[in-house]
Design a protein around this motif. Structure first.
Motif, PDB file in Angstrom:
ATOM      1  N   LEU A 115       0.863  -1.378   0.103  1.00 51.75           N
ATOM      2  CA  LEU A 115      -0.097  -0.044   0.012  1.00 51.75           C
ATOM      3  C   LEU A 115       0.878   1.341  -0.110  1.00 51.75           C
ATOM      4  N   LEU A 116       1.944   1.218   0.723  1.00 51.60           N
ATOM      5  CA  LEU A 116       2.800   2.429   0.674  1.00 51.60           C
ATOM      6  C   LEU A 116       3.624   2.611  -0.690  1.00 51.60           C
ATOM      7  N   VAL A 117       3.812   1.713  -1.364  1.00 48.73           N
ATOM      8  CA  VAL A 117       4.613   1.778  -2.550  1.00 48.73           C
ATOM      9  C   VAL A 117       3.566   2.261  -3.642  1.00 48.73           C
ATOM     10  N   ALA A 118       2.197   1.700  -3.541  1.00 42.43           N
ATOM     11  CA  ALA A 118       1.256   2.228  -4.440  1.00 42.43           C
ATOM     12  C   ALA A 118       0.878   3.582  -4.177  1.00 42.43           C
ATOM     13  N   THR A 119       0.775   4.094  -2.809  1.00 47.20           N
ATOM     14  CA  THR A 119       0.492   5.406  -2.330  1.00 47.20           C
ATOM     15  C   THR A 119       1.612   6.334  -2.980  1.00 47.20           C
ATOM     16  N   PHE A 120       2.758   6.130  -2.803  1.00 47.96           N
ATOM     17  CA  PHE A 120       3.919   6.748  -3.339  1.00 47.96           C
ATOM     18  C   PHE A 120       3.843   6.967  -4.766  1.00 47.96           C
ATOM     19  N   THR A 121       3.484   5.859  -5.688  1.00 52.34           N
ATOM     20  CA  THR A 121       3.279   5.964  -7.006  1.00 52.34           C
ATOM     21  C   THR A 121       2.258   6.830  -7.486  1.00 52.34           C
ATOM     22  N   VAL A 122       1.183   6.880  -6.605  1.00 57.54           N
ATOM     23  CA  VAL A 122      -0.111   7.706  -7.005  1.00 57.54           C
ATOM     24  C   VAL A 122       0.324   9.292  -7.018  1.00 57.54           C
ATOM     25  N   ALA A 123       1.045   9.464  -5.846  1.00 59.78           N
ATOM     26  CA  ALA A 123       1.363  10.830  -5.565  1.00 59.78           C
ATOM     27  C   ALA A 123       2.296  11.423  -6.625  1.00 59.78           C
ATOM     28  N   VAL A 169       1.356   6.847   5.948  1.00 57.85           N
ATOM     29  CA  VAL A 169       0.909   6.935   4.651  1.00 57.85           C
ATOM     30  C   VAL A 169       1.029   8.322   3.879  1.00 57.85           C
ATOM     31  N   GLY A 170       0.715   9.418   5.144  1.00 56.47           N
ATOM     32  CA  GLY A 170       1.059  10.865   4.611  1.00 56.47           C
ATOM     33  C   GLY A 170       2.326  11.176   4.448  1.00 56.47           C
ATOM     34  N   ALA A 171       3.400  10.691   5.034  1.00 53.44           N
ATOM     35  CA  ALA A 171       4.654  10.901   4.656  1.00 53.44           C
ATOM     36  C   ALA A 171       4.869  10.323   3.375  1.00 53.44           C
ATOM     37  N   THR A 172       4.573   9.031   2.912  1.00 56.39           N
ATOM     38  CA  THR A 172       4.761   8.458   1.852  1.00 56.39           C
ATOM     39  C   THR A 172       4.128   9.301   0.735  1.00 56.39           C
ATOM     40  N   TRP A 173       2.863   9.844   0.798  1.00 61.07           N
ATOM     41  CA  TRP A 173       2.354  10.634  -0.127  1.00 61.07           C
ATOM     42  C   TRP A 173       3.078  11.832  -0.371  1.00 61.07           C
ATOM     43  N   ALA A 174       3.538  12.485   0.603  1.00 55.82           N
ATOM     44  CA  ALA A 174       4.185  13.696   0.518  1.00 55.82           C
ATOM     45  C   ALA A 174       5.680  13.495  -0.210  1.00 55.82           C
TER      46      ALA A 174
END
Length: 408
Positions: A115-123, A169-174
């Motif tokens: 989920l973290l990898v996918a979140t980073f990719t989306v951002a 999740v927020g740090a990964t997105w940022a």
């Protein structure tokens, strides 16, 4: 195009050679793998899949096949995460919620890394920040939903665990947005540099076309005058008429050579018919350089006195730009100019020592903003020559040009 010569063979210091080549999407570069993935994507998906598989096999479970299927569902989509970032994130989140609802109490695998990898990719990949932000809430909702279904133990929601989840999740997105911003900034800088270089080349082509046009117009005027003089003396003084005709032939030949070069250069604006400088103007350049505080010497081979006007103009402009760079980037430095004749080529060398004062505009002439070398390269390209430039071991700078003198 100018013949490419590497300067690396002469000395190990910083060198460059002018080449004739013209170069917000975050798509990956071409590689040995298909364009919709990358070796990093394969490695991430394979690593997470291997970890999930080992946990499913080694940790006792009532349904190993179900655990293996879940491991595949949360790792395989990462292979295409760059091409379908939103779809991959939603698919992994849905797989987690479905597995939490159907799995037994002994299911222990946590797909949080996926989920973290996918979140980073989306951002990183999605341009709209608010769409990327909404998708960033998907992994938080999926993890909370799975926890409420008892997948991670007690179904009760813990405040500390929720804060921990939101933070990561927020740090990964940022981090993904920061990477995207830097990549776009770098791409804009590269595009701007290419555009400035192209503009500089276009301006120099126009200038070259104007100057060559002046040379050809001047030559044709001489042809008309000499032909008229030869016509007048044809019956009175044959020898004098022959001399006029010889000068007419030579001038016409040079004009044809210059016209051949002119046809290869784009010309966009009008022309003025002011006389253009040549080799006779080099002493004035030396005098100007010495007046600016640079000890300067010049060595001009007597054999270059009969070169065509176009080549003489190119030599003048190259020396002029080189000495201008000396004054801008190496105040007080000594300079030496050499113009030699070698077989059917003119060789120009402009060498300066290190600066004796602090430069008004620091940096080498090759850095962004220095368009003089681009103009020199365009002049050399017109005549099919070579331009080499680079730093000298003593901290100075050297420009080396060879201009061939082919026939018509």
């Amino acid at each position: 195009m100018p013949t490419e010569k590497t300067a690396q063979g002469r000395s190990p210091d910083d060198r460059a050679t002018i080449r004739g080549a013209s170069s917000g999407d975050l798509a990956p570069r071409a590689s040995a793998v298909p364009s919709w993935t990358s070796p990093l994507d394969l490695a991430i998906a394979g690593g997470i899949g291997l970890w999930a598989t080992l946990e499913a096999v080694l940790v006792p479970s009532s349904n190993v096949a179900e655990q293996l299927l879940f491991a595949l569902a949360v790792s395989a989509p990462l292979v295409v995460r760059r091409r379908f970032p939103a779809l991959v994130l939603v698919a992994i989140a849905a797989a987690l919620v479905a597995h939490a609802a159907l799995a037994g109490p002994d299911a222990t695998f946590n797909p949080f890394p996926s989920l973290l990898v996918a979140t980073f990719t989306v951002a990183e990949r999605i341009a709209s920040w608010w769409i990327a932000g909404l998708l960033g809430l998907v992994p938080i909702g999926a993890m909370l939903a799975a926890h409420s279904l008892g997948y991670f133990g007690s179904p009760g929601i813990e405040t500390a665990g929720t804060v921990f989840l939101v933070f990561f999740v927020g740090a990964t997105w940022a981090a993904g947005r920061i990477v995207r911003h830097r990549a776009l900034t770098l791409q804009r800088t590269r595009d701007s540099s290419d555009r400035l270089a192209a503009d500089a080349v276009a301006v120099e082509r126009t200038r070259i076309a104007r100057e060559l046009h002046d040379i050809v117009a001047h030559a044709l005027s001489i042809v008309a005058l000499q032909a008229g003089a030869a016509e007048q003396f044809l019956d009175k003084d044959v020898e004098r008429a022959r001399r006029h005709l010889g000068l007419t032939r030579r001038t016409a030949q040079e004009a044809l050579d210059e016209m051949r070069h002119l046809l290869g250069v784009l010309r966009e604006d009008g022309v003025d018919y002011a006389p253009q400088p040549g080799l006779s103007g080099l002493p004035d350049l030396i005098a100007e350089t010495e007046a600016a505080g640079h000890p300067c010497r010049i060595d001009v081979d007597p054999g270059v006195g009969d070169v065509p006007d176009g080549h003489a103009l190119a030599v003048y402009r190259i020396v002029q730009e080189s000495l201008t760079n000396v004054r801008k980037h190496a105040p007080g430095a000594e300079a030496a100019v050499g113009v030699l004749r070698r077989d059917r080529a003119i060789v120009v060398d402009v060498v300066n020592g290190p600066a004796r004062k602090r430069p008004a505009s620091p940096g080498l002439p090759t850095e962004a903003g220095g368009r003089g070398l681009l103009g020199m390269g365009e002049r050399v390209r017109v005549y099919g020559g070579t331009l080499e430039y680079g730093a000298e071991p003593d901290g100075g700078w050297r420009v080396h040009v060879e201009l061939p003198m082919g026939g018509s």
